[in-house]
Design an enzyme around this catalytic site. Sequence first.
Site: not given
Ligand code: PGA
Length: 254
Positions: A10-12, A97, A99, A169, A175, A215, A236-237
């Site tokens: 997920n590149w957000k 998600h 977010e 998640e 993050g 993470s 994500g990251g």
């Molecule tokens: P992260 O994000 O790997 O940066 O913790 C995961 C996600 O939000 O899907």
Amino acid sequence: MGRIKLVAGNWKMNLNLEESRTLAIQLALGYTFNRPRMVVIPPFLHALAVKDQLMSVQSTIEVGVQNCHQELKGAYTGEISAAMIKSCNISYVILGHSERRQFFQENDDLLAQKVCTVLGQGLIPIFCVGEPLEVRNQNGQNEWVNQQLSIGLFHLDAAEFSRVIIAYEPIWAIGTGVTASPAQAQEMHAYIRSTIQRRYDQSIADQTTILYGGSVKGSNAVDLFDNPDVDGALVGGASLDPVDFIKIARAMGA
Ligand code: PGA
């Protein structure tokens, strides 16, 4: 669809167009396998360019998007519909998600509608669930996730449900650099499978793909994937770093 092994990035809201294309090519050159499945999930604006880039080198990597609207078309300025996503031959859509839930007030009722719309277009939802830290501290995570599944997904009939991918998640792990321990991940994934078994049946529970997210890195992926109920990751990251993301995918094994 059946239970599959999958690693999704997920590149957000990161990377410009050139950076997105470059990352796609780096991944395509470094990852030429079918299993586990690798999916990259750029922002809407870049999804087609990334897909074209991957196709130009016959990559096995697939493309998804991070959200979609619950209606198929209409006067919804700024939104993107499942029909548009389908018309671009993009198959995966992240829904719910944390977010989106937190910053865009998406609740389980809305997500229940979005899931129907996405499935109605033949797309594959990656449906996210997970508890905040206060809930985990009070040991309320099972109830929390059960509620998200019950409202967001369990209105589906068995045939519809069997096309859904779930991502667990925990919000406190997203993050933050704090990953759920392999034991915490396994415990929740097994719990999710047991709720699916109660709502549907054992065979559907066994066939559901359940990803872990929060993470995930190359350095902790092997231990997380060692669990029998963890079928892959939503990353994500670390998905912005081609070397680390490929390391995560390889940790899943074939
Ligand atoms: P992260 O994000 O790997 O940066 O913790 C995961 C996600 O939000 O899907």
